[in-house]
Design an enzyme around this catalytic site. Sequence first.
Site, PDB file in Angstrom:
ATOM      1  CB  SER A 167       0.575  -6.653   3.927  1.00  0.00           C
ATOM      2  OG  SER A 167       0.991  -5.716   2.978  1.00  0.00           O
TER       3      SER A 167
ATOM      4  CG  HIS B 250      -2.409  -4.122   0.262  1.00  0.00           C
ATOM      5  ND1 HIS B 250      -3.130  -3.819   1.384  1.00  0.00           N
ATOM      6  CD2 HIS B 250      -1.226  -4.593   0.708  1.00  0.00           C
ATOM      7  CE1 HIS B 250      -2.412  -4.089   2.457  1.00  0.00           C
ATOM      8  NE2 HIS B 250      -1.247  -4.554   2.069  1.00  0.00           N
TER       9      HIS B 250
ATOM     10  CG  ASP C 111      -6.198  -3.263   2.111  1.00  0.00           C
ATOM     11  OD1 ASP C 111      -5.907  -4.172   2.892  1.00  0.00           O
ATOM     12  OD2 ASP C 111      -5.569  -3.006   1.077  1.00  0.00           O
TER      13      ASP C 111
END
Lengths: 167, 180
Positions: free
Chosen positions: B57, B96, B123
């Site tokens: 990701s 992230h 998210d």
Amino acid sequence: MHSFGYRANALVTFAVTILAAMCSLASLSDNFNVPTPTADVKVLNINWFQKQPNGNDEVSLTLNISVDLSSMFTWNTKQVFVFVAAEYETPQNALNQVSLWDGIIPSKEHAKFWIHTTNKYRFIDQGSNLRGKDFNLTLHWHVMPKTGKMFADKIVKSGYHLPEEYR
Amino acid sequence: MGWIGESVESIRSLQIRHLLTQIVSLGMIVTSALIIWKGLMCITGSESPVVVVLSGSMEPGFKRGDILFLHMSKDPIRAGEIVVFHVDGREIPIVHRVIKVHERQDTGEVDILTKGDNNFGDDRLLYAHGQLWLQQHHIMGRAVGFLPYVGWVTIIMTEKPIIKYLLIGALGLLVITSKE
């Protein structure tokens, strides 16, 4: 004493040590690079500006972003992540940072560009404080290396103003 | 007959000593690894100072199998930083980038929204049901350093446990049988 296992062990240990030393040197060499980035961000249009049913202000902007980050790239740079964030203060919040647009620059050849875009992420306040609000647009960059330490910095552009009325 | 018994006895005691030395040296290896890990925890202030990237990701910045070094300082979280966070009800932490920060005037509490560089949306779909923001206590650390490929060792070991047991067995055997 000089068995196969002993020699293999010595060889692997030496190889790993050299590899670790080279990775650290590559990362340290980034410190010799003194970048001279330039950036300009303009708000071309307020597309719409309204209060959501839940009470939060939301605004849609058209931005013109022109940057030159080619001086960021060294031999140890994998990519540069660049983004533009709106930053402002409200009575409730000491700092609000809302990312409006971002992009990945994969190489030095692509590091000088301009883009004409609406905000990629929604510009929503926590509350209803955006009417007549002054805000800064900051261009941040995050240098991601092939190995080692990551770098980040920013250029702050101030003096942006949102309209007094919803539209 | 006495001298035979004596020599058998001396060999036996030698073997026991040898075995004890090997056990002690094995223990030293295990404990020094533990000391290094706990020491890193103290220095970085993060409960896991090194994490392995498990998903794509954050590509092309971080690929599966890369490792990240985390640091948890007192500095407040800001947009653009890459953080590792826990989500309630999920065991595996996520790496992230922070895209939105709202910091309270009076308490200094923060609301944080994250997104993977390679993902389309933010998210909120990954967070616990109904959760809109991350708070400070969800954050395990921010990424400060990067090393490619090294994490494949742990990925292979967790996905193919047989290799792990073979490796541990071989190392144990090596330590016990070694003469030096």
